[in-house]
Design a protein around this motif. Sequence first.
Motif, mmCIF file in Angstrom:
data_model
loop_
_atom_site.group_PDB
_atom_site.id
_atom_site.type_symbol
_atom_site.label_atom_id
_atom_site.label_comp_id
_atom_site.label_asym_id
_atom_site.label_seq_id
_atom_site.Cartn_x
_atom_site.Cartn_y
_atom_site.Cartn_z
ATOM 1 N N GLN A 140 0.835 -1.204 0.000
ATOM 2 C CA GLN A 140 0.000 0.000 0.000
ATOM 3 C C GLN A 140 0.872 1.257 0.000
ATOM 4 O O GLN A 140 0.568 2.241 -0.684
ATOM 5 N N SER A 141 1.952 1.209 0.748
ATOM 6 C CA SER A 141 2.872 2.344 0.760
ATOM 7 C C SER A 141 3.439 2.593 -0.629
ATOM 8 O O SER A 141 3.497 3.743 -1.094
ATOM 9 N N LEU A 142 3.833 1.531 -1.307
ATOM 10 C CA LEU A 142 4.356 1.679 -2.666
ATOM 11 C C LEU A 142 3.284 2.188 -3.620
ATOM 12 O O LEU A 142 3.550 3.031 -4.486
ATOM 13 N N LEU A 143 2.068 1.687 -3.463
ATOM 14 C CA LEU A 143 0.959 2.126 -4.296
ATOM 15 C C LEU A 143 0.783 3.643 -4.215
ATOM 16 O O LEU A 143 0.695 4.330 -5.244
ATOM 17 N N TYR A 144 0.747 4.161 -2.999
ATOM 18 C CA TYR A 144 0.550 5.601 -2.841
ATOM 19 C C TYR A 144 1.785 6.389 -3.250
ATOM 20 O O TYR A 144 1.683 7.509 -3.769
ATOM 21 N N GLN A 145 2.958 5.796 -3.055
ATOM 22 C CA GLN A 145 4.185 6.454 -3.499
ATOM 23 C C GLN A 145 4.195 6.601 -5.010
ATOM 24 O O GLN A 145 4.534 7.677 -5.540
ATOM 25 N N PHE A 146 3.810 5.547 -5.717
ATOM 26 C CA PHE A 146 3.776 5.592 -7.179
ATOM 27 C C PHE A 146 2.793 6.648 -7.694
ATOM 28 O O PHE A 146 2.960 7.183 -8.786
ATOM 29 N N GLN A 147 1.768 6.934 -6.897
ATOM 30 C CA GLN A 147 0.753 7.908 -7.313
ATOM 31 C C GLN A 147 1.045 9.315 -6.781
ATOM 32 O O GLN A 147 0.242 10.223 -6.978
ATOM 33 N N GLY A 148 2.187 9.474 -6.118
ATOM 34 C CA GLY A 148 2.582 10.789 -5.621
ATOM 35 C C GLY A 148 1.923 11.208 -4.322
ATOM 36 O O GLY A 148 2.022 12.370 -3.933
ATOM 37 N N GLU A 149 1.268 10.272 -3.643
ATOM 38 C CA GLU A 149 0.619 10.577 -2.359
ATOM 39 C C GLU A 149 1.586 10.224 -1.229
ATOM 40 O O GLU A 149 1.453 9.212 -0.545
ATOM 41 N N GLU A 150 2.581 11.081 -1.049
ATOM 42 C CA GLU A 150 3.696 10.775 -0.162
ATOM 43 C C GLU A 150 3.284 10.606 1.298
ATOM 44 O O GLU A 150 3.788 9.726 1.998
ATOM 45 N N GLN A 151 2.375 11.444 1.785
ATOM 46 C CA GLN A 151 1.996 11.361 3.186
ATOM 47 C C GLN A 151 1.268 10.047 3.497
ATOM 48 O O GLN A 151 1.528 9.409 4.520
ATOM 49 N N THR A 152 0.370 9.666 2.606
ATOM 50 C CA THR A 152 -0.345 8.395 2.802
ATOM 51 C C THR A 152 0.618 7.223 2.699
ATOM 52 O O THR A 152 0.523 6.250 3.457
ATOM 53 N N ALA A 153 1.562 7.312 1.758
ATOM 54 C CA ALA A 153 2.578 6.272 1.625
ATOM 55 C C ALA A 153 3.393 6.159 2.904
ATOM 56 O O ALA A 153 3.663 5.055 3.400
ATOM 57 N N ARG A 154 3.756 7.300 3.471
ATOM 58 C CA ARG A 154 4.547 7.315 4.701
ATOM 59 C C ARG A 154 3.766 6.696 5.860
ATOM 60 O O ARG A 154 4.319 5.931 6.656
ATOM 61 N N THR A 155 2.485 6.999 5.960
ATOM 62 C CA THR A 155 1.653 6.475 7.045
ATOM 63 C C THR A 155 1.631 4.952 7.042
ATOM 64 O O THR A 155 1.772 4.311 8.089
ATOM 65 N N HIS A 156 1.456 4.361 5.872
ATOM 66 C CA HIS A 156 1.426 2.906 5.764
ATOM 67 C C HIS A 156 2.798 2.306 6.063
ATOM 68 O O HIS A 156 2.894 1.253 6.724
ATOM 69 N N LEU A 157 3.859 2.957 5.601
ATOM 70 C CA LEU A 157 5.193 2.427 5.852
ATOM 71 C C LEU A 157 5.545 2.497 7.335
ATOM 72 O O LEU A 157 6.145 1.557 7.872
ATOM 73 N N VAL A 158 5.171 3.573 7.979
ATOM 74 C CA VAL A 158 5.435 3.699 9.414
ATOM 75 C C VAL A 158 4.767 2.554 10.176
ATOM 76 O O VAL A 158 5.384 1.939 11.060
ATOM 77 N N ARG A 159 3.547 2.265 9.828
ATOM 78 C CA ARG A 159 2.851 1.180 10.529
ATOM 79 C C ARG A 159 3.540 -0.162 10.282
ATOM 80 O O ARG A 159 3.699 -0.969 11.207
ATOM 81 N N ALA A 160 3.959 -0.405 9.043
ATOM 82 C CA ALA A 160 4.663 -1.648 8.731
ATOM 83 C C ALA A 160 5.964 -1.754 9.518
ATOM 84 O O ALA A 160 6.289 -2.807 10.076
#
Length: 211
Positions: A140-160
């Motif tokens: 999910q973090s990669l998905l949002y990163q690929f779409q330029g949604e950095e904050q959402t990507a960061r949120t998922h990565l932090v949880r992981a």
Amino acid sequence: QVLQNRYHVNAQLVIHSILGLASIYQVRGLPDKALEMTATANTFLLEIQNIAQSTLVQAFQLHLALWQNQEVEARQWLAVINVDALFQTMSNFYSPAITYGRLLLAQKQWVQATAYLNRLQQFLESIHNTRFLMETLVLQSLLYQFQGEEQTARTHLVRAVMLAAPSRFIRLFANYFSELSPMLAELAQQDIAPNFISQIQGACFEPANTP
């Protein structure tokens, strides 16, 4: 021992043992040996005439092709796979459910990937499967990163990362390190699990572990 006695033990155990060896070879930088093991799995299934496990092996072959940065033609597999059947206990080291999500990302099917990974996350949370929940969060973090949604990507990565840090589950992040490296470095700078992230970076920067 499982492989030596493969005709006398449960076929599913044999297949997962073979795929486990393939994963080890891939991590050790021996992709040809990994491919040999998948061929061994297919040969074994033909010998015992077990069609039920063939879908698992086929999914793993696609999984391996993604790790090896090979061109993947998965449209036919994506079209015929029973998605509902992917939602099961997932008690072994590998699950086709993860490969399905990775393939959606590889084909840039963002809408389908978002819906699928959200569903998978909810399912894994409901059965308390932390191992595959962590990997789903990474996807999910990669998905949002690929779409330029950095904050959402960061949120998922932090949880992981926070789920993985207590048990030092390094390999998951090593598998996706090339895509995650900049975000992981940022998290470490922000004092989010810096020791754990340092271990991930150390493992990935060692020449012997370079794919």
